[in-house]
Motif scaffolding. Structure first.
Motif, PDB file in Angstrom:
ATOM      1  N   PHE A 110       0.785  -1.231   0.000  1.00  0.00           N
ATOM      2  CA  PHE A 110       0.000   0.000   0.000  1.00  0.00           C
ATOM      3  C   PHE A 110       0.823   1.291   0.000  1.00  0.00           C
ATOM      4  O   PHE A 110       0.253   2.371   0.133  1.00  0.00           O
ATOM      5  CB  PHE A 110      -0.942   0.003   1.202  1.00  0.00           C
ATOM      6  CG  PHE A 110      -1.916  -1.133   1.212  1.00  0.00           C
ATOM      7  CD1 PHE A 110      -2.842  -1.298   0.192  1.00  0.00           C
ATOM      8  CD2 PHE A 110      -1.918  -2.061   2.247  1.00  0.00           C
ATOM      9  CE1 PHE A 110      -3.744  -2.355   0.194  1.00  0.00           C
ATOM     10  CE2 PHE A 110      -2.809  -3.122   2.266  1.00  0.00           C
ATOM     11  CZ  PHE A 110      -3.729  -3.271   1.238  1.00  0.00           C
ATOM     12  N   VAL A 111       2.140   1.195  -0.135  1.00  0.00           N
ATOM     13  CA  VAL A 111       2.944   2.411   0.032  1.00  0.00           C
ATOM     14  C   VAL A 111       2.612   3.476  -1.012  1.00  0.00           C
ATOM     15  O   VAL A 111       2.710   4.677  -0.725  1.00  0.00           O
ATOM     16  CB  VAL A 111       4.458   2.098   0.030  1.00  0.00           C
ATOM     17  CG1 VAL A 111       4.833   1.251   1.226  1.00  0.00           C
ATOM     18  CG2 VAL A 111       4.897   1.438  -1.276  1.00  0.00           C
ATOM     19  N   ASP A 112       2.221   3.079  -2.236  1.00  0.00           N
ATOM     20  CA  ASP A 112       1.871   4.064  -3.261  1.00  0.00           C
ATOM     21  C   ASP A 112       0.410   4.488  -3.197  1.00  0.00           C
ATOM     22  O   ASP A 112       0.004   5.415  -3.908  1.00  0.00           O
ATOM     23  CB  ASP A 112       2.175   3.504  -4.655  1.00  0.00           C
ATOM     24  CG  ASP A 112       3.669   3.379  -4.920  1.00  0.00           C
ATOM     25  OD1 ASP A 112       4.441   4.182  -4.360  1.00  0.00           O
ATOM     26  OD2 ASP A 112       4.065   2.469  -5.670  1.00  0.00           O
ATOM     27  N   GLY A 177      -9.603  -4.486   1.642  1.00  0.00           N
ATOM     28  CA  GLY A 177      -8.651  -5.570   1.521  1.00  0.00           C
ATOM     29  C   GLY A 177      -8.829  -6.341   0.233  1.00  0.00           C
ATOM     30  O   GLY A 177      -9.895  -6.324  -0.386  1.00  0.00           O
ATOM     31  N   GLY A 178      -7.755  -6.998  -0.163  1.00  0.00           N
ATOM     32  CA  GLY A 178      -7.777  -7.896  -1.309  1.00  0.00           C
ATOM     33  C   GLY A 178      -6.963  -9.127  -0.981  1.00  0.00           C
ATOM     34  O   GLY A 178      -6.148  -9.113  -0.056  1.00  0.00           O
ATOM     35  N   ALA A 356      -3.460  -2.389  -6.038  1.00  0.00           N
ATOM     36  CA  ALA A 356      -2.946  -1.233  -5.300  1.00  0.00           C
ATOM     37  C   ALA A 356      -1.499  -0.949  -5.648  1.00  0.00           C
ATOM     38  O   ALA A 356      -1.046   0.200  -5.557  1.00  0.00           O
ATOM     39  CB  ALA A 356      -3.077  -1.464  -3.797  1.00  0.00           C
ATOM     40  N   MET A 357      -0.756  -1.972  -6.071  1.00  0.00           N
ATOM     41  CA  MET A 357       0.639  -1.793  -6.469  1.00  0.00           C
ATOM     42  C   MET A 357       0.754  -1.393  -7.930  1.00  0.00           C
ATOM     43  O   MET A 357       1.711  -0.725  -8.319  1.00  0.00           O
ATOM     44  CB  MET A 357       1.430  -3.077  -6.220  1.00  0.00           C
ATOM     45  CG  MET A 357       1.415  -3.550  -4.780  1.00  0.00           C
ATOM     46  SD  MET A 357       2.227  -5.149  -4.552  1.00  0.00           S
ATOM     47  CE  MET A 357       3.937  -4.633  -4.295  1.00  0.00           C
ATOM     48  N   GLU A 358      -0.205  -1.807  -8.740  1.00  0.00           N
ATOM     49  CA  GLU A 358      -0.149  -1.529 -10.176  1.00  0.00           C
ATOM     50  C   GLU A 358      -0.706  -0.155 -10.522  1.00  0.00           C
ATOM     51  O   GLU A 358      -0.063   0.632 -11.239  1.00  0.00           O
ATOM     52  CB  GLU A 358      -0.914  -2.601 -10.953  1.00  0.00           C
ATOM     53  CG  GLU A 358      -0.865  -2.385 -12.456  1.00  0.00           C
ATOM     54  CD  GLU A 358      -1.789  -3.319 -13.226  1.00  0.00           C
ATOM     55  OE1 GLU A 358      -1.707  -3.312 -14.471  1.00  0.00           O
ATOM     56  OE2 GLU A 358      -2.586  -4.041 -12.598  1.00  0.00           O
ATOM     57  N   PHE A 363      -7.007   3.045  -8.246  1.00  0.00           N
ATOM     58  CA  PHE A 363      -7.606   2.266  -7.164  1.00  0.00           C
ATOM     59  C   PHE A 363      -8.116   3.182  -6.057  1.00  0.00           C
ATOM     60  O   PHE A 363      -9.210   2.973  -5.519  1.00  0.00           O
ATOM     61  CB  PHE A 363      -6.566   1.294  -6.629  1.00  0.00           C
ATOM     62  CG  PHE A 363      -7.123   0.229  -5.713  1.00  0.00           C
ATOM     63  CD1 PHE A 363      -8.227  -0.512  -6.075  1.00  0.00           C
ATOM     64  CD2 PHE A 363      -6.518  -0.038  -4.500  1.00  0.00           C
ATOM     65  CE1 PHE A 363      -8.738  -1.502  -5.240  1.00  0.00           C
ATOM     66  CE2 PHE A 363      -7.003  -1.020  -3.654  1.00  0.00           C
ATOM     67  CZ  PHE A 363      -8.120  -1.753  -4.026  1.00  0.00           C
ATOM     68  N   ALA A 364      -7.327   4.202  -5.723  1.00  0.00           N
ATOM     69  CA  ALA A 364      -7.752   5.148  -4.689  1.00  0.00           C
ATOM     70  C   ALA A 364      -9.038   5.855  -5.091  1.00  0.00           C
ATOM     71  O   ALA A 364      -9.929   6.081  -4.259  1.00  0.00           O
ATOM     72  CB  ALA A 364      -6.645   6.168  -4.427  1.00  0.00           C
ATOM     73  N   GLU A 365      -9.155   6.192  -6.361  1.00  0.00           N
ATOM     74  CA  GLU A 365     -10.371   6.845  -6.844  1.00  0.00           C
ATOM     75  C   GLU A 365     -11.588   5.959  -6.645  1.00  0.00           C
ATOM     76  O   GLU A 365     -12.671   6.425  -6.263  1.00  0.00           O
ATOM     77  CB  GLU A 365     -10.206   7.204  -8.321  1.00  0.00           C
ATOM     78  CG  GLU A 365     -11.397   7.947  -8.913  1.00  0.00           C
ATOM     79  CD  GLU A 365     -11.198   8.303 -10.377  1.00  0.00           C
ATOM     80  OE1 GLU A 365     -12.161   8.779 -10.994  1.00  0.00           O
ATOM     81  OE2 GLU A 365     -10.078   8.093 -10.887  1.00  0.00           O
TER      82      GLU A 365
END
Length: 375
Positions: A110-112, A177-178, A356-358, A363-365
């Motif tokens: 989740f860092v990005d 979560g995923g 979330a990494m890609e 994803f945040a949107e």
């Protein structure tokens, strides 16, 4: 039991970095087996290149500093030392949100994503849809202590998360979560429905089973067969349910063995890419591998498999509303048997299981869109 929340920083001793480089340099490489591409597993030439970069090109100290830029903490719950990031939004009225990573991932997943969630205005989003973000490390994964006995399940993890959010003073919050998190987040809503306002899942709800076949349409049956094709690969559930201790010796002793194993899984989870870094930045992948290596948690992170009787797709929960980034490969009417679906993504971009990494901004949107319906 101490309820103290203790500040934490990652500080890998230089001797461990030197040992890692030495082990990588002394790798006893296997010969390449006959077969095309990845048909026998991770190709030797590919892995040699990746290992060489891990040894001589990848800068752990730079990524350690990046991880330490996030406020990190430890607390003890149910006898477990729980590591977590707690990043408050500059907007005081932001909704708290707890993110649960998957396997074989870590809080690095989740860092990005944290920036677009905590400060959406800086990423082109609506500041009114900001979140205070909590990212715990699942017990046995990375920096959280490993379970000392058998019998762990996602409900027990969910109870840890409920207590953690209570300690942080959050009485109303969302859960996301995923992968493994797609089981933990709904379990959190089930154990704390008065606290959780909604559950956002990457995907995976409404996956048909053999029992659903009699009532499925022809198109849905074809889709069911497609799901079976997507699920092909190394059956890590069966492997880690049967003999995790046996495999952990190699993963804990050889960084190349660990690198090969995690690369295999990230390749299989990349449904639309030729190699993992076509979807996820190579340094981000190696940061996740490095967390596993320096903490020695390749074996302890397998408890979701060895403490289970077999694989089953997540069902979700009906206590609070649910939203999915990508409805497919699930079938919505099947997901609605167990969930109050208020957000079902269709044709969402992405070619990897760990979205979330890609595509963190996209994803945040989607996360903001779902919780925006519940505020």
């Amino acid at each position: 039991m101490s309820e103290e929340i203790r500040p934490f920083r990652i500080d890998v001793p230089q001797a461990e970095l030197d040992d890692l480089r030495d082990r990588l340099a002394r790798t006893r490489w296997a010969a390449q087996l006959p077969g095309e591409g990845w048909s026998r597993g991770v190709p030797v030439a590919y892995l040699k290149d990746l290992a060489a970069y891990w040894r001589d090109g990848y800068d752990w100290r730079a990524h350690e500093a990046r991880l330490n830029a996030f406020p990190q903490f430890m607390t003890t719950i149910d006898g477990q030392d729980v590591h977590f990031l707690h990043v408050r939004s500059p907007h005081p009225d932001a909704l708290p949100l707890i993110l649960t990573h998957g396997w074989p991932n870590s809080f690095v997943e989740f860092v990005d994503l944290i920036g677009p969630l905590t400060d959406p205005g800086a990423y082109g989003g609506d500041p009114a849809q900001a979140f205070h973000v909590v990212v715990p490390s699942v017990p046995g994964f990375g920096l959280s202590s490993a379970p000392r006995e058998t019998g762990w399940d996602v409900t027990r993890v969910a109870r840890l998360w409920a207590e953690l959010m209570d300690r942080l003073g959050y009485r109303r919050y969302g859960a996301q979560g995923g992968d493994l998190g797609a089981y933990v987040a709904p379990a959190l809503a089930a154990v704390a429905p008065e606290r959780v306002v909604g559950v956002h899942i990457d995907s995976g709800l409404g996956i048909p089973t053999e029992d659903d076949l009699p009532e499925m349409t022809e198109g849905e049956r074809a889709f069911f067969q497609q799901v079976g094709e997507w699920a092909k690969g190394v059956d890590h559930h069966a492997l880690l349910r049967a003999a995790p201790q046996t495999f952990a010796y190699g993963w804990n002793d050889s960084p190349v063995a660990l690198l090969a194993w995690l690369t295999q899984k990230f390749k299989e989870f990349g449904y639309g890419v030729a190699v993992p870094e076509d979807a996820i930045d190579r340094d981000l992948l190696l940061t996740n591998v490095s967390v596993y290596w320096f903490t020695g948690t390749s074996g302890s992170s397998s408890w979701p498999m060895y403490d289970s009787e077999g694989f089953a797709w997540p069902k979700g929960q009906s206590a609070v509303p649910t939203g999915l980034y990508s409805g497919p490969p699930g079938i919505r009417r099947l997901a609605e048997r167990h969930n109050d679906i208020v957000h079902w993504g269709e044709n969402r971009p992405g070619s990897h299981h760990f979205i979330a990494m890609e595509l963190p901004a996209v994803f945040a949107e989607d996360i903001r869109e779902f919780f925006g319906k519940l505020r």
